[in-house]
Design a protein around this motif. Structure first.
Motif, PDB file in Angstrom:
ATOM      1  N   ASP A 155       0.846  -1.152   0.131  1.00 19.96           N
ATOM      2  CA  ASP A 155       0.079   0.076   0.078  1.00 19.96           C
ATOM      3  C   ASP A 155       1.012   1.308  -0.034  1.00 19.96           C
ATOM      4  O   ASP A 155       2.009   1.651   0.800  1.00 19.96           O
ATOM      5  N   ILE A 156       0.648   2.090  -0.760  1.00 19.44           N
ATOM      6  CA  ILE A 156       1.347   3.332  -1.015  1.00 19.44           C
ATOM      7  C   ILE A 156       0.396   4.584  -0.909  1.00 19.44           C
ATOM      8  O   ILE A 156      -0.775   4.559  -1.530  1.00 19.44           O
ATOM      9  N   ILE A 162       1.119   0.789   5.434  1.00 17.21           N
ATOM     10  CA  ILE A 162       1.887   1.486   4.576  1.00 17.21           C
ATOM     11  C   ILE A 162       3.092   0.812   3.890  1.00 17.21           C
ATOM     12  O   ILE A 162       4.008   0.643   4.974  1.00 17.21           O
ATOM     13  N   GLY A 163       3.457   0.735   2.838  1.00 15.53           N
ATOM     14  CA  GLY A 163       4.945   0.405   2.518  1.00 15.53           C
ATOM     15  C   GLY A 163       5.528   1.262   1.972  1.00 15.53           C
ATOM     16  O   GLY A 163       6.928   1.437   1.919  1.00 15.53           O
ATOM     17  N   ALA A 164       4.894   2.610   1.480  1.00 19.61           N
ATOM     18  CA  ALA A 164       5.801   3.758   0.719  1.00 19.61           C
ATOM     19  C   ALA A 164       4.964   4.820   0.498  1.00 19.61           C
ATOM     20  O   ALA A 164       3.670   4.825   0.602  1.00 19.61           O
ATOM     21  N   ILE A 165       5.644   6.089   0.461  1.00 24.88           N
ATOM     22  CA  ILE A 165       5.011   7.287   0.300  1.00 24.88           C
ATOM     23  C   ILE A 165       5.389   7.951  -0.975  1.00 24.88           C
ATOM     24  O   ILE A 165       6.637   8.184  -1.199  1.00 24.88           O
ATOM     25  N   THR A 166       4.465   8.601  -1.831  1.00 24.36           N
ATOM     26  CA  THR A 166       5.182   9.406  -3.052  1.00 24.36           C
ATOM     27  C   THR A 166       4.127  10.564  -2.745  1.00 24.36           C
ATOM     28  O   THR A 166       3.276  10.963  -2.315  1.00 24.36           O
ATOM     29  N   GLY A 167       4.550  11.492  -3.781  1.00 24.86           N
ATOM     30  CA  GLY A 167       3.645  12.648  -4.150  1.00 24.86           C
ATOM     31  C   GLY A 167       4.459  13.906  -4.731  1.00 24.86           C
ATOM     32  O   GLY A 167       5.712  13.881  -4.737  1.00 24.86           O
ATOM     33  N   TRP A 168       3.390  14.711  -5.179  1.00 25.65           N
ATOM     34  CA  TRP A 168       3.738  16.047  -5.357  1.00 25.65           C
ATOM     35  C   TRP A 168       3.208  17.290  -4.432  1.00 25.65           C
ATOM     36  O   TRP A 168       1.988  17.392  -4.391  1.00 25.65           O
TER      37      TRP A 168
END
Length: 358
Positions: A13-14, A80-86
């Protein structure tokens, strides 16, 4: 029905953080749609580490502490396995504190090049020394620009970027106007009416989203585009569209990400995006492409190193990691993604790439 632990074992889950309100709310549809394409492409293959990925998008346009509180609650589930974003720097700093290095966090926006980032925070966007400063040097060489006027939003990224430009110039006095305004500013008359603007050769715009579009409309209405070229590292096609054709004349943009239809890769990516999202989808833009690449980079990095464990990733990244995938970024050196940077000139509501920055 699968148990909680079985769900964790089968999926990654990201959390994707993009602003859906405020000056950068105009970017959210493109970013979300591009992320959806990346997720579909990864899941149609082997996933990440052999597992399907799922993305939850949260609003990064709220005050930083509110975004961080929601991320902290999601982290508490253990899923939660990772986070990304702008999103903006203040949001990144607040979220990074909440995450505490427990999962990798791929930040897809240009940044300040600070050395105190928390473990696991990986910079997919560029720092000023690889993008804004070389672009300013290009304008000095090609357009004879020596003196700058700077208009920026009032937070850490614009101020640090201006400091980087100041250090690169022959004299600190070569910045003749320097002004910072709150996010959401609608009237730029104080800057445009400043008599010192007459001594500038160009304007550096360090604002984001709708603020930049509004500024460019007022800049054009003041009759300044023919007199002063503008440079920004934070303009995408949505901002060009919002400002309008007449507001984009003599506007230069530095970026690591441009969708270039003149290349096979650019045409193919845009074609895949349209096939996936449909003909009425938001435009695939520079910033949307950045979020697309962040998801693919996460997968390529995990599959190259063999894990999403932050300590193991950090050890491998210290000596450099090369990755493969449908991205322009070709790896990491430390916490910085490595790849080309380009300079483009606005052409109506699109970009013409004119040079590669060194």
């Amino acid at each position: 029905m699968p148990t909680f632990d079985e769900c964790r074992a089968e999926t990654i889950d990201i959390v994707s953080i993009v602003p859906t309100q405020g000056p950068c709310g105009i970017l959210a549809p493109s970013c979300t749609a591009a992320t959806s394409l990346a997720v579909d492409e990864i899941n149609s293959g082997a996933g990440i580490l052999g597992r399907e990925i799922r993305v939850t998008t949260i609003d990064g346009g709220r005050p930083p502490h509110e975004v961080a509180t929601e991320v902290e609650a999601l982290m508490a589930t253990g899923m939660i396995g990772a986070i990304t974003g702008w999103h903006t720097t203040p949001v990144r700093r607040a979220v990074a504190r909440a995450v505490g290095g427990r999962v990798p966090y791929l930040y897809a926006t240009d940044h300040e090049g600070l050395t105190d980032e928390r473990p696991g925070v990986l910079m997919v966007g560029e720092h000023p020394g690889r993008q804004t400063v070389p672009a300013a040097a290009w304008m000095a060489r090609e357009l004879g620009v020596r003196r700058w006027a700077v208009i920026g939003n009032d937070y850490i990224w614009p101020r640090h970027t201006t400091d980087a430009l100041r250090r690169s110039l022959g004299s600190p006095a070569d910045i003749v106007v320097e002004r910072y305004v709150p996010l959401g500013t609608t009237d730029f008359g104080d800057f445009l009416d400043d008599p010192a603007l007459l001594f500038a050769d160009a304007v550096l715009i360090l604002m984001i989203g709708a603020d930049t579009a509004r500024f460019n409309r007022q800049f054009s209405a003041a009759g300044l585009p023919d007199l002063l070229p503008r440079l920004s590292p934070a303009v995408d096609e949505n901002i060009l569209l919002s400002a309008g054709l007449s507001a984009n004349k003599n506007l230069y943009v530095a970026s690591s990400f441009f969708i270039d239809d003149s290349t096979p890769d650019g045409r193919d990516r845009r074609g895949r995006y349209r096939a996936h999202q449909g003909r009425f989808a938001p435009a695939l833009t520079t910033f949307g492409n950045a979020t697309y690449e962040a998801i693919h980079l996460l997968g390529a990095l995990a599959d190259t190193v063999g894990t999403l464990d932050v300590a193991t990733l950090t050890t491998n990244l210290a000596t450099g990691v090369t990755v493969d995938g449908p991205v322009t970024r070709r790896g990491f050196l430390g916490n910085q993604a490595v790849g080309p940077a380009f300079l483009a000139e606005a052409n109506g509501v699109d970009f013409d790439i004119i040079d590669r920055l060194s």
